[in-house]
Design a protein around this motif. Structure first.
Motif, PDB file in Angstrom:
ATOM      1  N   LYS A   1       0.825  -1.212   0.000  1.00  0.00           N
ATOM      2  CA  LYS A   1       0.000   0.000   0.000  1.00  0.00           C
ATOM      3  C   LYS A   1       0.859   1.263   0.000  1.00  0.00           C
ATOM      4  O   LYS A   1       0.496   2.259  -0.614  1.00  0.00           O
ATOM      5  CB  LYS A   1      -0.923   0.019   1.222  1.00  0.00           C
ATOM      6  N   ARG A   2       2.001   1.207   0.721  1.00  0.00           N
ATOM      7  CA  ARG A   2       2.879   2.378   0.832  1.00  0.00           C
ATOM      8  C   ARG A   2       3.936   2.416  -0.271  1.00  0.00           C
ATOM      9  O   ARG A   2       4.732   3.330  -0.350  1.00  0.00           O
ATOM     10  CB  ARG A   2       3.598   2.410   2.182  1.00  0.00           C
ATOM     11  N   LYS A   3       3.950   1.369  -1.111  1.00  0.00           N
ATOM     12  CA  LYS A   3       4.914   1.247  -2.214  1.00  0.00           C
ATOM     13  C   LYS A   3       6.358   1.412  -1.722  1.00  0.00           C
ATOM     14  O   LYS A   3       7.119   2.231  -2.211  1.00  0.00           O
ATOM     15  CB  LYS A   3       4.599   2.261  -3.312  1.00  0.00           C
ATOM     16  N   ILE A   4       6.715   0.581  -0.739  1.00  0.00           N
ATOM     17  CA  ILE A   4       8.054   0.611  -0.163  1.00  0.00           C
ATOM     18  C   ILE A   4       8.671  -0.785  -0.279  1.00  0.00           C
ATOM     19  O   ILE A   4       7.986  -1.787  -0.069  1.00  0.00           O
ATOM     20  CB  ILE A   4       8.013   1.112   1.300  1.00  0.00           C
ATOM     21  N   SER A   5       9.934  -0.835  -0.635  1.00  0.00           N
ATOM     22  CA  SER A   5      10.618  -2.116  -0.816  1.00  0.00           C
ATOM     23  C   SER A   5      11.144  -2.647   0.518  1.00  0.00           C
ATOM     24  O   SER A   5      11.268  -1.898   1.492  1.00  0.00           O
ATOM     25  CB  SER A   5      11.784  -1.959  -1.785  1.00  0.00           C
ATOM     26  N   VAL A   6      11.474  -3.929   0.537  1.00  0.00           N
ATOM     27  CA  VAL A   6      12.045  -4.546   1.733  1.00  0.00           C
ATOM     28  C   VAL A   6      13.342  -3.844   2.119  1.00  0.00           C
ATOM     29  O   VAL A   6      13.551  -3.511   3.283  1.00  0.00           O
ATOM     30  CB  VAL A   6      12.294  -6.064   1.515  1.00  0.00           C
ATOM     31  N   GLY A   7      14.203  -3.595   1.147  1.00  0.00           N
ATOM     32  CA  GLY A   7      15.481  -2.937   1.427  1.00  0.00           C
ATOM     33  C   GLY A   7      15.317  -1.543   1.988  1.00  0.00           C
ATOM     34  O   GLY A   7      15.988  -1.166   2.958  1.00  0.00           O
ATOM     35  N   ASP A   8      14.403  -0.777   1.412  1.00  0.00           N
ATOM     36  CA  ASP A   8      14.175   0.586   1.878  1.00  0.00           C
ATOM     37  C   ASP A   8      13.579   0.590   3.284  1.00  0.00           C
ATOM     38  O   ASP A   8      14.026   1.337   4.156  1.00  0.00           O
ATOM     39  CB  ASP A   8      13.258   1.335   0.908  1.00  0.00           C
ATOM     40  N   LEU A   9      12.591  -0.273   3.521  1.00  0.00           N
ATOM     41  CA  LEU A   9      11.975  -0.345   4.849  1.00  0.00           C
ATOM     42  C   LEU A   9      12.993  -0.792   5.890  1.00  0.00           C
ATOM     43  O   LEU A   9      13.071  -0.219   6.971  1.00  0.00           O
ATOM     44  CB  LEU A   9      10.766  -1.273   4.840  1.00  0.00           C
ATOM     45  N   ALA A  10      13.786  -1.799   5.558  1.00  0.00           N
ATOM     46  CA  ALA A  10      14.808  -2.279   6.489  1.00  0.00           C
ATOM     47  C   ALA A  10      15.780  -1.165   6.860  1.00  0.00           C
ATOM     48  O   ALA A  10      16.102  -0.978   8.037  1.00  0.00           O
ATOM     49  CB  ALA A  10      15.559  -3.466   5.884  1.00  0.00           C
ATOM     50  N   ASP A  11      16.232  -0.402   5.867  1.00  0.00           N
ATOM     51  CA  ASP A  11      17.137   0.722   6.133  1.00  0.00           C
ATOM     52  C   ASP A  11      16.487   1.750   7.049  1.00  0.00           C
ATOM     53  O   ASP A  11      17.109   2.245   7.984  1.00  0.00           O
ATOM     54  CB  ASP A  11      17.545   1.415   4.828  1.00  0.00           C
ATOM     55  N   ARG A  12      15.231   2.062   6.783  1.00  0.00           N
ATOM     56  CA  ARG A  12      14.550   3.115   7.534  1.00  0.00           C
ATOM     57  C   ARG A  12      14.219   2.706   8.964  1.00  0.00           C
ATOM     58  O   ARG A  12      14.133   3.564   9.840  1.00  0.00           O
ATOM     59  CB  ARG A  12      13.296   3.558   6.798  1.00  0.00           C
ATOM     60  N   ILE A  13      14.055   1.398   9.234  1.00  0.00           N
ATOM     61  CA  ILE A  13      13.765   0.972  10.607  1.00  0.00           C
ATOM     62  C   ILE A  13      14.995   0.437  11.331  1.00  0.00           C
ATOM     63  O   ILE A  13      14.931   0.159  12.523  1.00  0.00           O
ATOM     64  CB  ILE A  13      12.605  -0.048  10.678  1.00  0.00           C
ATOM     65  N   GLY A  14      16.098   0.302  10.605  1.00  0.00           N
ATOM     66  CA  GLY A  14      17.356  -0.070  11.249  1.00  0.00           C
ATOM     67  C   GLY A  14      17.564  -1.548  11.503  1.00  0.00           C
ATOM     68  O   GLY A  14      18.214  -1.920  12.481  1.00  0.00           O
ATOM     69  N   ILE A  15      17.029  -2.403  10.632  1.00  0.00           N
ATOM     70  CA  ILE A  15      17.319  -3.831  10.724  1.00  0.00           C
ATOM     71  C   ILE A  15      17.766  -4.321   9.350  1.00  0.00           C
ATOM     72  O   ILE A  15      17.617  -3.618   8.352  1.00  0.00           O
ATOM     73  CB  ILE A  15      16.118  -4.663  11.239  1.00  0.00           C
ATOM     74  N   THR A  16      18.297  -5.526   9.302  1.00  0.00           N
ATOM     75  CA  THR A  16      18.754  -6.065   8.022  1.00  0.00           C
ATOM     76  C   THR A  16      17.554  -6.525   7.189  1.00  0.00           C
ATOM     77  O   THR A  16      16.504  -6.897   7.748  1.00  0.00           O
ATOM     78  CB  THR A  16      19.689  -7.273   8.219  1.00  0.00           C
ATOM     79  N   PRO A  17      17.706  -6.516   5.867  1.00  0.00           N
ATOM     80  CA  PRO A  17      16.624  -7.049   5.021  1.00  0.00           C
ATOM     81  C   PRO A  17      16.282  -8.501   5.364  1.00  0.00           C
ATOM     82  O   PRO A  17      15.114  -8.894   5.301  1.00  0.00           O
ATOM     83  CB  PRO A  17      17.179  -6.923   3.606  1.00  0.00           C
ATOM     84  N   ALA A  18      17.280  -9.285   5.761  1.00  0.00           N
ATOM     85  CA  ALA A  18      17.023 -10.686   6.126  1.00  0.00           C
ATOM     86  C   ALA A  18      16.139 -10.770   7.369  1.00  0.00           C
ATOM     87  O   ALA A  18      15.206 -11.581   7.423  1.00  0.00           O
ATOM     88  CB  ALA A  18      18.335 -11.422   6.362  1.00  0.00           C
ATOM     89  N   ASN A  19      16.413  -9.937   8.370  1.00  0.00           N
ATOM     90  CA  ASN A  19      15.583  -9.947   9.580  1.00  0.00           C
ATOM     91  C   ASN A  19      14.183  -9.416   9.296  1.00  0.00           C
ATOM     92  O   ASN A  19      13.208  -9.902   9.866  1.00  0.00           O
ATOM     93  CB  ASN A  19      16.248  -9.153  10.700  1.00  0.00           C
ATOM     94  N   LEU A  20      14.070  -8.443   8.415  1.00  0.00           N
ATOM     95  CA  LEU A  20      12.750  -7.948   8.025  1.00  0.00           C
ATOM     96  C   LEU A  20      11.973  -9.052   7.304  1.00  0.00           C
ATOM     97  O   LEU A  20      10.779  -9.223   7.526  1.00  0.00           O
ATOM     98  CB  LEU A  20      12.856  -6.704   7.149  1.00  0.00           C
ATOM     99  N   ALA A  21      12.650  -9.815   6.471  1.00  0.00           N
ATOM    100  CA  ALA A  21      11.996 -10.924   5.760  1.00  0.00           C
ATOM    101  C   ALA A  21      11.470 -11.967   6.749  1.00  0.00           C
ATOM    102  O   ALA A  21      10.377 -12.502   6.565  1.00  0.00           O
ATOM    103  CB  ALA A  21      12.963 -11.563   4.769  1.00  0.00           C
ATOM    104  N   VAL A  22      12.232 -12.245   7.810  1.00  0.00           N
ATOM    105  CA  VAL A  22      11.781 -13.182   8.841  1.00  0.00           C
ATOM    106  C   VAL A  22      10.500 -12.667   9.487  1.00  0.00           C
ATOM    107  O   VAL A  22       9.541 -13.423   9.687  1.00  0.00           O
ATOM    108  CB  VAL A  22      12.897 -13.414   9.898  1.00  0.00           C
TER     109      VAL A  22
END
Length: 70
Positions: A13-34
């Protein structure tokens, strides 16, 4: 698992990628995927707070409970 994670719905809905969201919240893309795939056993309140801030939502928009079917 009866707790369903809807991070991917809000990301779409917010049109944000996993990489961008991970960067903005301060975790790795792998942890965000989990988290996103419902494989996490726990989530820190600081991470939940950051997700809500970046995605402009409430915790209940990210997590919901569904009864298990037998």
């Amino acid at each position: 698992m009866p707790i369903v994670v809807d991070i991917d719905v809000l990301m779409a809905k917010r049109k944000i990628s996993v990489g961008d969201l991970a960067d903005r919240i301060g975790i790795t893309p792998a942890n965000l995927a989990v988290l996103k795939n419902g494989r996490a056993k726990a989530v820190r309140f600081t991470t939940l707070e950051a997700l809500c801030e970046v995605l402009e939502c409430q915790p209940g928009d990210l997590l919901r409970w569904e009864p298990e079917t037998s």
